[in-house]
Design a protein around this motif. Sequence first.
Motif, PDB file in Angstrom:
ATOM      1  N   ALA A   1      32.998 -10.924  48.517  1.00 23.76           N
ATOM      2  CA  ALA A   1      32.556  -9.932  49.498  1.00 23.76           C
ATOM      3  C   ALA A   1      31.963  -8.705  48.817  1.00 23.76           C
ATOM      4  N   TYR A   2      32.593  -8.240  47.751  1.00 30.74           N
ATOM      5  CA  TYR A   2      32.052  -7.085  47.033  1.00 30.74           C
ATOM      6  C   TYR A   2      30.658  -7.384  46.501  1.00 30.74           C
ATOM      7  N   LEU A   3      30.499  -8.534  45.867  1.00 35.32           N
ATOM      8  CA  LEU A   3      29.212  -8.852  45.254  1.00 35.32           C
ATOM      9  C   LEU A   3      28.115  -9.088  46.285  1.00 35.32           C
ATOM     10  N   CYS A   4      28.507  -9.423  47.509  1.00 36.40           N
ATOM     11  CA  CYS A   4      27.522  -9.619  48.585  1.00 36.40           C
ATOM     12  C   CYS A   4      27.254  -8.336  49.365  1.00 36.40           C
ATOM     13  N   SER A   5      27.988  -7.284  49.083  1.00 37.70           N
ATOM     14  CA  SER A   5      27.898  -6.057  49.865  1.00 37.70           C
ATOM     15  C   SER A   5      26.833  -5.113  49.321  1.00 37.70           C
ATOM     16  N   ASP A   6      26.530  -4.091  50.111  1.00 37.77           N
ATOM     17  CA  ASP A   6      25.572  -3.074  49.673  1.00 37.77           C
ATOM     18  C   ASP A   6      26.093  -2.285  48.481  1.00 37.77           C
ATOM     19  N   GLN A   7      27.413  -2.252  48.302  1.00 36.74           N
ATOM     20  CA  GLN A   7      27.992  -1.534  47.161  1.00 36.74           C
ATOM     21  C   GLN A   7      27.600  -2.176  45.838  1.00 36.74           C
ATOM     22  N   ALA A   8      27.238  -3.455  45.885  1.00 34.72           N
ATOM     23  CA  ALA A   8      26.840  -4.175  44.674  1.00 34.72           C
ATOM     24  C   ALA A   8      25.336  -4.417  44.637  1.00 34.72           C
ATOM     25  N   ALA A   9      24.587  -3.561  45.307  1.00 38.00           N
ATOM     26  CA  ALA A   9      23.138  -3.764  45.429  1.00 38.00           C
ATOM     27  C   ALA A   9      22.402  -3.755  44.095  1.00 38.00           C
ATOM     28  N   PHE A  10      23.030  -3.198  43.059  1.00 38.51           N
ATOM     29  CA  PHE A  10      22.381  -3.121  41.745  1.00 38.51           C
ATOM     30  C   PHE A  10      23.022  -4.098  40.755  1.00 38.51           C
ATOM     31  N   ILE A  11      23.700  -5.113  41.277  1.00 42.22           N
ATOM     32  CA  ILE A  11      24.382  -6.085  40.421  1.00 42.22           C
ATOM     33  C   ILE A  11      23.780  -7.472  40.651  1.00 42.22           C
ATOM     34  N   THR A  12      23.270  -8.072  39.594  1.00 36.03           N
ATOM     35  CA  THR A  12      22.818  -9.465  39.645  1.00 36.03           C
ATOM     36  C   THR A  12      22.996 -10.085  38.267  1.00 36.03           C
ATOM     37  N   GLY A  13      23.281 -11.377  38.250  1.00 35.31           N
ATOM     38  CA  GLY A  13      23.516 -12.076  36.989  1.00 35.31           C
ATOM     39  C   GLY A  13      24.857 -11.772  36.363  1.00 35.31           C
ATOM     40  N   ALA A  14      25.777 -11.189  37.133  1.00 36.49           N
ATOM     41  CA  ALA A  14      27.072 -10.780  36.595  1.00 36.49           C
ATOM     42  C   ALA A  14      28.118 -11.870  36.782  1.00 36.49           C
ATOM     43  N   VAL A  15      29.117 -11.853  35.908  1.00 42.14           N
ATOM     44  CA  VAL A  15      30.262 -12.756  36.011  1.00 42.14           C
ATOM     45  C   VAL A  15      31.496 -11.907  36.276  1.00 42.14           C
ATOM     46  N   LEU A  16      32.198 -12.192  37.367  1.00 43.95           N
ATOM     47  CA  LEU A  16      33.400 -11.446  37.724  1.00 43.95           C
ATOM     48  C   LEU A  16      34.593 -12.397  37.682  1.00 43.95           C
ATOM     49  N   SER A  17      35.484 -12.169  36.723  1.00 41.43           N
ATOM     50  CA  SER A  17      36.698 -12.987  36.598  1.00 41.43           C
ATOM     51  C   SER A  17      37.786 -12.401  37.492  1.00 41.43           C
ATOM     52  N   VAL A  18      38.359 -13.242  38.333  1.00 42.95           N
ATOM     53  CA  VAL A  18      39.398 -12.808  39.270  1.00 42.95           C
ATOM     54  C   VAL A  18      40.581 -13.746  39.070  1.00 42.95           C
ATOM     55  N   ASP A  19      41.180 -13.660  37.877  1.00 44.83           N
ATOM     56  CA  ASP A  19      42.148 -14.685  37.467  1.00 44.83           C
ATOM     57  C   ASP A  19      43.438 -14.127  36.886  1.00 44.83           C
ATOM     58  N   GLY A  20      43.727 -12.857  37.139  1.00 36.69           N
ATOM     59  CA  GLY A  20      44.969 -12.283  36.626  1.00 36.69           C
ATOM     60  C   GLY A  20      45.011 -12.151  35.125  1.00 36.69           C
ATOM     61  N   GLY A  21      43.841 -12.194  34.480  1.00 39.76           N
ATOM     62  CA  GLY A  21      43.776 -12.089  33.024  1.00 39.76           C
ATOM     63  C   GLY A  21      43.900 -13.416  32.306  1.00 39.76           C
ATOM     64  N   ASN A  22      43.895 -14.521  33.044  1.00 40.52           N
ATOM     65  CA  ASN A  22      44.131 -15.833  32.440  1.00 40.52           C
ATOM     66  C   ASN A  22      43.077 -16.224  31.423  1.00 40.52           C
ATOM     67  N   SER A  23      41.845 -15.736  31.614  1.00 45.68           N
ATOM     68  CA  SER A  23      40.763 -16.145  30.708  1.00 45.68           C
ATOM     69  C   SER A  23      40.587 -15.199  29.521  1.00 45.68           C
ATOM     70  N   ILE A  24      41.450 -14.187  29.414  1.00 49.70           N
ATOM     71  CA  ILE A  24      41.306 -13.245  28.290  1.00 49.70           C
ATOM     72  C   ILE A  24      41.554 -13.943  26.967  1.00 49.70           C
ATOM     73  N   GLY A  25      42.607 -14.745  26.912  1.00 49.09           N
ATOM     74  CA  GLY A  25      42.990 -15.423  25.675  1.00 49.09           C
ATOM     75  C   GLY A  25      44.397 -15.968  25.814  1.00 49.09           C
ATOM     76  N   ASN A  26      44.954 -16.470  24.719  1.00 50.04           N
ATOM     77  CA  ASN A  26      46.299 -17.021  24.763  1.00 50.04           C
ATOM     78  C   ASN A  26      47.315 -15.923  25.050  1.00 50.04           C
ATOM     79  N   TYR A  27      48.228 -16.195  25.956  1.00 48.95           N
ATOM     80  CA  TYR A  27      49.206 -15.192  26.377  1.00 48.95           C
ATOM     81  C   TYR A  27      50.575 -15.846  26.477  1.00 48.95           C
ATOM     82  N   LYS A  28      51.565 -15.155  25.980  1.00 49.22           N
ATOM     83  CA  LYS A  28      52.945 -15.622  26.090  1.00 49.22           C
ATOM     84  C   LYS A  28      53.769 -14.529  26.731  1.00 49.22           C
ATOM     85  N   ARG A  29      54.352 -14.819  27.876  1.00 47.17           N
ATOM     86  CA  ARG A  29      55.131 -13.828  28.596  1.00 47.17           C
ATOM     87  C   ARG A  29      56.377 -13.475  27.796  1.00 47.17           C
TER      88      ARG A  29
END
Length: 266
Positions: free
Chosen positions: A228-256
């Motif tokens: 919704a954000y990327l489709c909104s007028d608030q993101a009117a100057f954003i294209t070709g972007a990658v937005l990760s919405v994964d709780g940090g899972n793709s940052i790297g190896n993590y051990k709690r």
Amino acid sequence: MRYPMEFQDKTMVITGAAGIFGGWTAAYFAKRGAKLCLSDIRMDALEKVAADLNLDPATTLLHATELTSDASMLDLVDLVRREWKAPDILVNNAGIYTRFSLLDMELADWDRVFGVNLRAPFVLTREMAKLMIAEGKKGSVINISSGAARKMNQNSVPYCTSKTAIERLSKGFAMELAHHGIRVNIVEPGFAPGSEVSALDDAYVQNMLKNIPLGRASGPDDAPGAIAYLCSDQAAFITGAVLSVDGGNSIGNYKRPEPAAPASAG
């Protein structure tokens, strides 16, 4: 509960709409006033989604689409053209996640993964963009990717490779469609167990959850909120972007960290 009607009367096509993220996205945008075209391979599954969300049949389009068939995809495009002339938003959400060793994988399985995960978004983005251009719509395309685009997983090489490719394809479309005012962005949703198509055993799910820095699976508003954000007028100057919405899972190896042991009495 009342929701802001920020997408009132916006027209939106969602592929894979009967899956977890597709259904969540449909629910999120329906509550905010969007008119939906829901696409999936099974009509009965789409009808269930529409019924569960109490969508108005007069303003909702349903299409059983076989995403490895050009004729089926073009029929979806033609439905949108006849009913709406052009969509405001396209979400290429459908995807196949397979677990095969490369040595054991059949060529037909490889072709189907790339057909659904890469070729179909190419065809639908191209054709829907043509409709947008003909109607002078400054539309928005969201391609659903994954952190697997940047991290290879054993026995999931075709999936990972297809997600790397869809991100490159999205950036190419973003560049070529920019002068038409059409924006193309990528959302990488987080881990969400429960898919009927790609069932996961409990041990796998629990192991995955332990590796997510923010400590939980993706919820029903997480990825749709980013879309919704990327489709909104608030993101009117954003294209070709990658937005990760994964709780940090793709940052790297993590051990709690293990819980601290209680202090012993003096």
